[in-house]
Design an enzyme around this catalytic site. Structure first.
Site, PDB file in Angstrom:
ATOM      1  N   ARG A 182       0.841  -1.198   0.000  1.00 38.85           N
ATOM      2  CA  ARG A 182       0.000   0.000   0.000  1.00 38.85           C
ATOM      3  C   ARG A 182       0.878   1.251   0.000  1.00 38.85           C
ATOM      4  NH1 ARG A 182      -1.933  -3.633   3.920  1.00 38.85           N
ATOM      5  NH2 ARG A 182      -4.058  -4.417   3.563  1.00 38.85           N
ATOM      6  N   HIS A 200      -3.966   2.520  -5.976  1.00 37.38           N
ATOM      7  CA  HIS A 200      -4.276   1.355  -5.132  1.00 37.38           C
ATOM      8  C   HIS A 200      -4.715   0.160  -5.981  1.00 37.38           C
ATOM      9  CE1 HIS A 200      -5.023  -0.491  -1.247  1.00 37.38           C
ATOM     10  NE2 HIS A 200      -6.170  -0.962  -1.712  1.00 37.38           N
ATOM     11  N   ARG A 247      -2.257  -2.738  -6.250  1.00 37.80           N
ATOM     12  CA  ARG A 247      -2.298  -3.802  -5.228  1.00 37.80           C
ATOM     13  C   ARG A 247      -3.290  -4.874  -5.648  1.00 37.80           C
ATOM     14  NH1 ARG A 247      -1.597  -5.382   0.126  1.00 37.80           N
ATOM     15  NH2 ARG A 247      -3.470  -6.079   1.211  1.00 37.80           N
ATOM     16  N   HIS A 251      -3.293  -9.881   4.614  1.00 37.83           N
ATOM     17  CA  HIS A 251      -4.725  -9.948   4.867  1.00 37.83           C
ATOM     18  C   HIS A 251      -4.977 -10.521   6.252  1.00 37.83           C
ATOM     19  CE1 HIS A 251      -5.208 -10.240   0.259  1.00 37.83           C
ATOM     20  NE2 HIS A 251      -5.402  -9.007   0.659  1.00 37.83           N
ATOM     21  N   TYR A 266      -9.484 -12.206  -4.256  1.00 34.77           N
ATOM     22  CA  TYR A 266      -8.563 -12.260  -5.384  1.00 34.77           C
ATOM     23  C   TYR A 266      -8.474 -13.639  -6.025  1.00 34.77           C
ATOM     24  CZ  TYR A 266      -7.387  -7.783  -3.493  1.00 34.77           C
ATOM     25  OH  TYR A 266      -7.464  -6.496  -3.026  1.00 34.77           O
TER      26      TYR A 266
END
Length: 373
Positions: free
Chosen positions: A191, A297, A300, A323, A332
């Protein structure tokens, strides 16, 4: 009970605190008053009685105290105060906590959705529900009036992803001192706040690893704080793809501050990059590369999706991208057209092989001829 001059009946009871209290309304017939008192007696006997005066504290006062009494990250506390000031206090601020009803909450939410983003309304509703849950624990109310199913959830449209070629095209158009930020965001899933918090000791060029230990957050006042990453799982070590190691080595030699505590990313004037300034750099690089609608972002998201396509397990994705829950990692692992084709081709090969084996057995036994594929 007593009959009023109007002909209606008034009921009063003595609470556990010894005080006499009237019913909140009068009754048309004596039986209704008797039934109400019986229900109140049962409530007191079962220990469910709540002092009706306790909930008279204004919501604005109670909610402000609620925020101050919690150990919140500065950014979270700032968000809560903004949601309270802009979205909750204008409607509920002067209303007693005990007088907020499910109907008033529904009306508030519907009105907000007409001119406020759904995500902001969902966050505001979640804060309202949390405050009222505490009011319930404090025995100020009998039930939480926030009963809207899914009220704190918002459907977030899936963000776009960039191709590998697009990532490198944007990086090529980005000023040299920021080029590595694009590559690390895309292929390591870091990030913005994690990137600008990196120090020399976090980069191991020999082992090809980056250690994420902190994140820089910017408050509305402009002040910046260094804190732990977004979740506890955000503290992690990420292995770097070999193809971008040369770019990392060059950046560390030319643009990064020297020493273990030296900043990895430094602006042209020696300051830590600010998000609003970098966003201008990012938009220009995207425009020069001919790419529209991509946020920083989203890189990512790009890296997470690419990692999921390698067949990595949910636990592996959680470890790589920091996460805190499996739910975040599963986002994802959605099916892509390319992976669907690979799966379909694999199934196709198994079907053909299975049909051929079955046809061979049937011919050997004098059965049906070989199936035509």
């Amino acid at each position: 009970m007593r009959k009023l001059p109007s002909g209606r009946w008034q009921a009063r009871y003595r609470g556990p605190d010894g005080q006499m209290r009237p019913a909140p309304e009068t009754f048309r017939i004596k039986k209704d008053a008797t039934d109400w008192l019986s229900a109140k007696e049962t409530e007191i006997g079962a220990g469910r009685w709540i002092d009706p005066d306790a909930g008279k504290v204004p919501f604005g006062v109670y909610a402000a105290a609620w925020i101050k009494q919690r150990r919140l990250a500065e950014t979270t506390g700032e968000l809560y105060e903004t949601l309270l000031r802009l979205h909750l206090v204008p409607t509920f601020g002067k209303i007693a906590v005990a007088e907020i009803t499910p109907a008033s909450v529904r009306l508030w939410r519907a009105a907000r959705l007409e001119h406020t983003g759904a995500a902001t309304v969902a966050k505001s509703y979640a804060l309202l529900r949390a405050v009222m849950n505490t009011a319930l624990e404090d025995q100020l109310i009998v039930r939480n009036p926030c009963r809207i199913k899914g009220g704190s959830v918002t459907e977030t449209p899936e963000r776009p992803t960039a191709s590998v070629a697009e990532v490198f095209a944007i990086a090529e158009k980005t000023p040299n001192r920021y080029r590595l930020m694009v590559l690390l965001a895309a292929f390591l899933g870091l990030r913005f706040g994690e990137l600008i918090a990196l120090r020399g000791q976090d980069v191991d060029l020999d082992a090809g690893r980056v250690r994420v230990r902190a994140a820089v957050a910017e408050l509305r006042s402009g002040a910046r704080i260094t804190k732990l990453p977004k979740s506890r799982a955000g503290v992690r070590t990420v292995v770097i793809p070999d193809v971008i190691l040369p770019a990392l080595r060059q950046h560390m030699a030319v643009f990064a501050e020297q020493g273990r505590d030296g900043r990895v990313f430094v602006g042209a004037k020696g300051a830590t990059p600010r998000r609003n300034h970098f966003n201008r750099v990012w938009r220009k690089a995207c425009a020069d590369a001919g790419i529209k609608g991509l946020h920083f972002h989203d890189l990512r998201h790009t890296g997470n999706t690419m990692a999921a396509a390698t067949g990595a397990s949910t636990k592996e994705l959680m470890a790589r991208f920091g996460h805190g829950t499996a739910r975040a990692a599963l986002i994802y692992q959605h099916a892509t057209e390319e992976r669907q084709r690979v799966i379909a081709d694999g199934l196709n090969a198994q079907i053909i092989a299975g049909l051929k084996r079955g046809s061979g057995r049937e011919q050997a036994e004098g059965g049906a001829p070989e199936t035509k594929i």
